[in-house]
Write a protein that holds these residues in place. Structure first.
Motif, mmCIF file in Angstrom:
data_model
loop_
_atom_site.group_PDB
_atom_site.id
_atom_site.type_symbol
_atom_site.label_atom_id
_atom_site.label_comp_id
_atom_site.label_asym_id
_atom_site.label_seq_id
_atom_site.Cartn_x
_atom_site.Cartn_y
_atom_site.Cartn_z
ATOM 1 N N PRO A 174 30.920 41.290 46.267
ATOM 2 C CA PRO A 174 32.288 41.734 46.530
ATOM 3 C C PRO A 174 33.136 41.872 45.258
ATOM 4 O O PRO A 174 34.189 42.500 45.289
ATOM 5 C CB PRO A 174 32.859 40.625 47.433
ATOM 6 N N ASP A 220 42.731 42.362 45.734
ATOM 7 C CA ASP A 220 42.143 42.208 47.082
ATOM 8 C C ASP A 220 40.892 41.343 47.032
ATOM 9 O O ASP A 220 40.713 40.434 47.836
ATOM 10 C CB ASP A 220 41.731 43.577 47.658
ATOM 11 N N ALA A 221 40.017 41.676 46.053
ATOM 12 C CA ALA A 221 38.746 40.939 45.956
ATOM 13 C C ALA A 221 39.003 39.465 45.667
ATOM 14 O O ALA A 221 38.380 38.579 46.257
ATOM 15 C CB ALA A 221 37.862 41.557 44.872
ATOM 16 N N HIS A 223 41.715 37.683 46.313
ATOM 17 C CA HIS A 223 42.325 36.979 47.443
ATOM 18 C C HIS A 223 41.296 36.705 48.542
ATOM 19 O O HIS A 223 41.312 35.635 49.141
ATOM 20 C CB HIS A 223 43.562 37.731 47.948
ATOM 21 N N THR A 224 40.385 37.628 48.753
ATOM 22 C CA THR A 224 39.317 37.383 49.737
ATOM 23 C C THR A 224 38.452 36.206 49.274
ATOM 24 O O THR A 224 38.134 35.299 50.054
ATOM 25 C CB THR A 224 38.423 38.640 49.875
ATOM 26 N N GLU A 227 40.124 32.817 49.718
ATOM 27 C CA GLU A 227 40.037 32.344 51.105
ATOM 28 C C GLU A 227 38.657 31.759 51.386
ATOM 29 O O GLU A 227 38.519 30.707 51.999
ATOM 30 C CB GLU A 227 40.338 33.493 52.090
ATOM 31 N N GLU A 228 37.615 32.463 50.915
ATOM 32 C CA GLU A 228 36.240 31.991 51.154
ATOM 33 C C GLU A 228 35.995 30.631 50.495
ATOM 34 O O GLU A 228 35.469 29.713 51.107
ATOM 35 C CB GLU A 228 35.239 32.975 50.529
#
Ligand code: HEM
Length: 455
Positions: A174, A220-221, A223-224, A227-228
């Motif tokens: 990602p 975006d990457a 922030h994703t 979260e993970e």
């Protein structure tokens, strides 16, 4: 137009520093732009503290190691990060560690420091060997490679693995597009020779649109991933910083985390890629040095892959890297700005003056180094180091703001060099010398092509 601080008739107990003749309205801008290297060469005739003005900005360049130490270490509180680095530095890094100041900087630095302790660096070293081994094994004998681009791909891959625990070679990763996209966009944006670099960011040119899209994709990457990793922490920098706390038990905000990740990507990949580029170039022009390097690698490693533990026995490898960072320091100037009037070398440097501490001049000054233009790793004996003034060599800066990634970079440079040099020799395809320019880093003006020779 306001009078320059250096021409204003201000009372001073200590005189203002001397410098080259300055012209009304333009100061020394033309001389600097015409040939910045010749301009810097010319400064030494005025002494070790020299003043001039470029593009309406008052500058003072410091050429003596003792004064470098004063600015970076002993009186560092009088010398902040310079405004034009804060404003001109890629907006992409936000308020990350390279640009932040004061209490915020101190808190962030303290929280991040453990990620760079020796034991932690040890855990990141596998990719510093596996990735270059894979790269070198993929080359055919006689193949031509583009040196800087190849090294940049390698260092980005190593850094992304340490930061996010993702391999950007993996098409499903990602962060692959985000990391590659943002580094490309920054290079394009900061290429001093390109038109795109001169146009303000808000004007929707193709470069600016690409730059903004790349930043959005990176955000975006990240922030994703944040979260993970919040629920499922790994061994990467991101997980460490996500769970780090300050003295009040507070964690970093997602914005601060994002800015620090961007900063590491920005500060930690091109610098190491260039250091490796210069190592390979200098080895290719100094066959005796290269032979000695190969001999050491063959006798210490005997064909097996290097580890962190081997580095203390790879003394010549260490000297090669040290000497390459002296000859061509990727971070070639450190910028500061006086936060109050300061006295350096008997001269007053008025508040608000931009200071430059040029590694590329001081590292190549005959007062500290015999035959400074020669690439001679052997010079780094214990006696020579004991005699060398502390700040005659400062590729990673010094004092509280010294490079936080220094240990990481030092391990990476030596392991990558050892792993690749074990397998191949890289020969220059052209007899042309190396021309460099002052970009964000000290970078070759032309692509360098190397021919791979399997050992
Ligand atoms: C050969 C490689 C490298 C060189 C030559 C280099 C050089 C430097 C220098 C000279 C500074 C000080 C700047 C100043 O005082 O204004 C610095 C700061 C910094 N470097 Fe490096 N660096 C390298 C690799 C890295 C790596 C691998 C990372 C991260 C993984 C990194 C992250 C940083 C950060 C975050 C700062 C700001 C530290 C602070 O202000 O507290 N650098 N670097």
């Amino acid at each position: 137009m306001t009078a320059s601080k250096f021409t204003a008739n201000r009372p001073a107990e200590f005189p203002l520093p001397p410098g080259p003749k300055s012209y009304p309205g333009i100061g020394n801008t033309l001389g600097f732009l015409r040939d910045p290297f010749a301009f810097y060469d010319g400064l030494a005739q005025y002494g070790d503290v020299v003043s001039y003005s470029v593009a309406g900005e008052d500058f003072c360049t410091v050429l003596h190691p003792d004064y470098v130490e004063q600015v970076l270490v002993t009186e560092e509180s009088k010398f902040g990060k310079s405004e034009f680095i804060r404003d001109g530095g890629a907006k992409f890094v936000g308020n990350g560690l390279v640009v932040s100041e004061g209490e915020f900087w101190r808190r962030q630095r303290t929280m991040m420091q453990p990620a760079f302790y020796r034991e932690r660096i040890d855990t990141y070293t596998e990719p510093m060997v596996d990735f270059p081994a894979e790269t070198a094994d993929s080359w055919d004998d006689g193949e031509t490679i583009r040196l800087r681009e190849t090294m940049a791909e390698l260092t980005l891959r190593i850094l992304s693995k340490a930061l996010f625990d993702h391999d950007i070679r993996d098409e499903r990763s990602p962060v692959r597009d985000a990391a590659i996209g943002i580094t490309r966009a920054i290079n394009e944006k900061s290429d001093a020779g390109s038109v795109g670099s001169l146009i303000p960011e808000w004007i929707p040119t193709a470069t600016n649109r690409r730059y903004r899209r790349a930043i959005a994709r990176f955000d975006d990457a990240i922030h994703t991933l944040i979260e993970e990793r919040r629920d499922d922490p790994g061994d990467d920098f991101l997980s460490m910083l996500l769970h780090a706390t300050d003295e009040n038990g507070e964690k970093m905000s997602p914005k601060a985390l994002r800015d620090e990740m961007a900063t590491f990507l920005f500060a930690g990949h091109e610098t190491t890629a260039l250091a490796l580029t210069y190592c390979w170039y200098l080895l290719s022009t100094n066959p005796d040095v290269r032979r000695k390097l190969h001999d050491e690698l063959d006798s210490v490693l005997d064909g097996r892959r290097p580890t962190m533990a081997d580095l203390e026995n790879l003394e010549y490898t260490d000297k090669v890297v040290t000497e390459a960072l002296r000859r061509y320091s990727p971070a070639y100037v450190i910028f500061r700005e006086t936060t109050e009037d300061a006295v350096v070398g008997g001269y007053t440097i008025p508040e608000g003056t931009s200071l430059t501490l040029p590694q590329f001049v001081i590292h190549n000054d005959g007062r500290w180094y015999d035959d400074p233009d020669e690439f001679r790793p052997e010079r780094w004996t214990a006696e020579m180091k004991a005699d060398l003034p502390d700040y005659a060599y400062f590729p990673f800066g010094g004092g509280p703001r010294h490079c936080i990634g220094m240990r990481f970079a030092n391990a990476e440079l030596r392991l990558v060099l050892a792993t690749i040099a074990q397998r191949v020799a890289l020969d220059r395809r052209s007899e042309n010398g190396l021309d460099v320019r002052m970009g964000t880093t000290l970078e070759p003006t032309e692509p360098i092509e190397m021919s791979v020779r399997t050992r």
